[in-house]
Write an enzyme that holds these catalytic residues in place. Structure first.
Site, short mmCIF file in Angstrom:
data_model
loop_
_atom_site.label_atom_id
_atom_site.label_comp_id
_atom_site.label_asym_id
_atom_site.label_seq_id
_atom_site.Cartn_x
_atom_site.Cartn_y
_atom_site.Cartn_z
N GLY A 14 -1.43 -1.88 0.41
CA GLY A 14 -0.58 -0.93 -0.31
C GLY A 14 0.35 -1.63 -1.29
CB ALA A 15 2.74 -0.25 -3.78
CB VAL A 16 5.46 -1.98 0.36
CG1 VAL A 16 6.41 -2.89 1.14
CG2 VAL A 16 6.25 -0.90 -0.38
NE ARG A 41 -7.67 4.66 2.59
CZ ARG A 41 -6.72 5.20 3.34
NH1 ARG A 41 -7.04 5.72 4.51
NH2 ARG A 41 -5.46 5.21 2.94
NE ARG A 101 13.57 3.51 7.01
CZ ARG A 101 12.99 4.07 5.97
NH1 ARG A 101 13.26 5.34 5.66
NH2 ARG A 101 12.13 3.39 5.24
CB CYS A 130 13.64 2.56 -1.44
SG CYS A 130 13.17 4.30 -1.63
CD GLN A 157 14.63 8.73 -4.42
OE1 GLN A 157 15.53 9.42 -3.96
NE2 GLN A 157 13.60 8.37 -3.67
N GLY A 161 8.02 4.87 -5.20
CA GLY A 161 8.44 5.26 -3.86
C GLY A 161 7.37 6.01 -3.10
NE ARG A 236 9.11 10.96 -5.29
CZ ARG A 236 9.09 9.82 -4.66
NH1 ARG A 236 9.53 8.72 -5.26
NH2 ARG A 236 8.65 9.72 -3.42
CG HIS A 243 14.05 4.34 -6.49
ND1 HIS A 243 12.84 4.65 -7.06
CD2 HIS A 243 13.87 4.47 -5.14
CE1 HIS A 243 11.97 4.96 -6.10
NE2 HIS A 243 12.57 4.85 -4.94
#
Length: 347
Positions: A14-16, A41, A101, A130, A157, A161, A236, A243
């Site tokens: 993923g992006a992160v 996958r 969290r 974030c 944002q 995100g 958004r 952000h």
């Protein structure tokens, strides 16, 4: 020989996840072994680390054997399914999802703010949302000088995100609109290109979406201030990465602007960016790819004698996610809260 650690990235494609991989390399984190985990996958793909192609494996029951630290960024449901298995296998999990969290037994850590909380972990450390991280890095130094009574935040944002596919959707929709087409939304509920809308997280009975309540509850927990008054409106915007936030702070006594700037210039993780003559202040295009939270346009709130206004931009994928997780891992190493493995990773 220096200590090193066996690391797993859960959600590596993923992006992160890919940012975590880059940061482990660029920050020279002492990796003895690296395991890349993702959904079935994505299994079979390869990603580069230190010049070597590493395979991506489908996460499974034995994935966390002989792992010291897990950097998890694969969503709340995935973290809930696998975090306890990783802890049972002896790993410390640094989780980037919302799953843990607000769990009172799980520390919620921003290293520039509450590093001491990391020592209280029982196997899991949560990475904040974030927008909360960016706000905390900018506001905490001021809060240390004079406690904040109330925080009013409006966020702007970016698509990042919502992940790599959301960023790609903004690109393709932008091109389609410029060609005169009418693209259909997929990742987002509405087209974000040339548009904006209130944050698309689920709405609650309070009239706040979940993203807004994350800022409220997480900021209170990180600051150790359960009664701190916080409100937020999250939006958004058609920005690919990084952000921005407009923040209004209320204090018990006036907080001179010059003093606020002096504090922030010397604050860890902050870069003061402002030129009043040219209207030059933090912008997401300049925050993208940077580790610091860019803060500027600090001014007196003319509607309140004890109010300050500030504006910030920060890279959601870096400090808002991956970098904060890596900094937590570095903190654990620095404070000898991870059991080391040797030798270090080599080609």
């Amino acid at each position: 020989m220096s200590d090193s650690y066996r690391v797993a990235i859960l959600g590596a494609t993923g992006a992160v996840g890919t940012e975590l991989l880059e940061l482990l390399e660029s920050r020279n984190f002492p990796v003895a072994e690296l395991k890349l985990l993702a959904s079935p996958r994505s299994a079979g793909r390869t990603l580069q680390f230190l010049g070597e192609d590493l395979p991506v494996e489908a996460v499974g029951d034995r994935s966390f054997d002989n792992v010291d630290v897990v950097l998890a960024s694969a969503g709340g449901s995935t973290s809930k399914a696998w975090a306890s298995k990783a802890v049972d296998a002896g790993a410390v999990v640094i989780d980037n999802s919302s799953a843990f969290r607000l769990d009172p037994g799980v520390p919620l850590v921003v290293p520039e703010v509450n590093p001491e909380a990391a020592a209280t972990h029982q196997g899991i450390i949560a990475n904040p949302n974030c927008t909360t991280i960016l706000l905390a890095v900018a506001v905490w130094p001021l809060h240390q000088v004079q406690p904040v009574k109330r925080i009013v935040a409006a966020t702007y944002q970016s698509a990042s995100g919502a992940g790599a596919r959301a960023m790609e959707e903004v690109k393709t929709h932008t091109s389609a609109i410029l060609r005169g087409e009418d693209p259909k939304p997929g990742i987002f509920p509405y087209t974000l290109a040339f548009n904006l809308f209130p944050h698309n997280s689920p709405m609650t009975d309070l009239g706040y979406c979940e993203e807004e309540l994350k800022m409220l509850n997480e900021t209170r927990k990180i600051f150790g201030a359960p009664d701190l008054r916080v409100t937020a409106t999250c939006v958004r915007v058609p920005v690919l990465r990084a952000h921005s936030e407009a923040i209004n702070l209320e204090f018990e006594q006036p907080f001179p602007v010059a003093k606020a700037k002096e504090v922030l210039v010397n604050a860890p993780g902050v870069k003061l960016v402002e030129n009043w003559q040219t209207n030059y202040f933090p912008m997401p295009i300049e925050a993208s790819g940077r580790d610091e939270v860019l803060v500027g346009r600090i001014r007196q709130d003319i509607s309140h004698p004890c109010g300050l206004e500030l504006w910030l931009s920060g890279d959601q994928i870096r400090k808002g996610a991956a970098l904060n997780a890596i900094q937590i891992a570095e903190l654990l190493v620095e404070r000898h809260l991870l059991k080391p493995t040797t030798p270090a990773f080599s080609k």
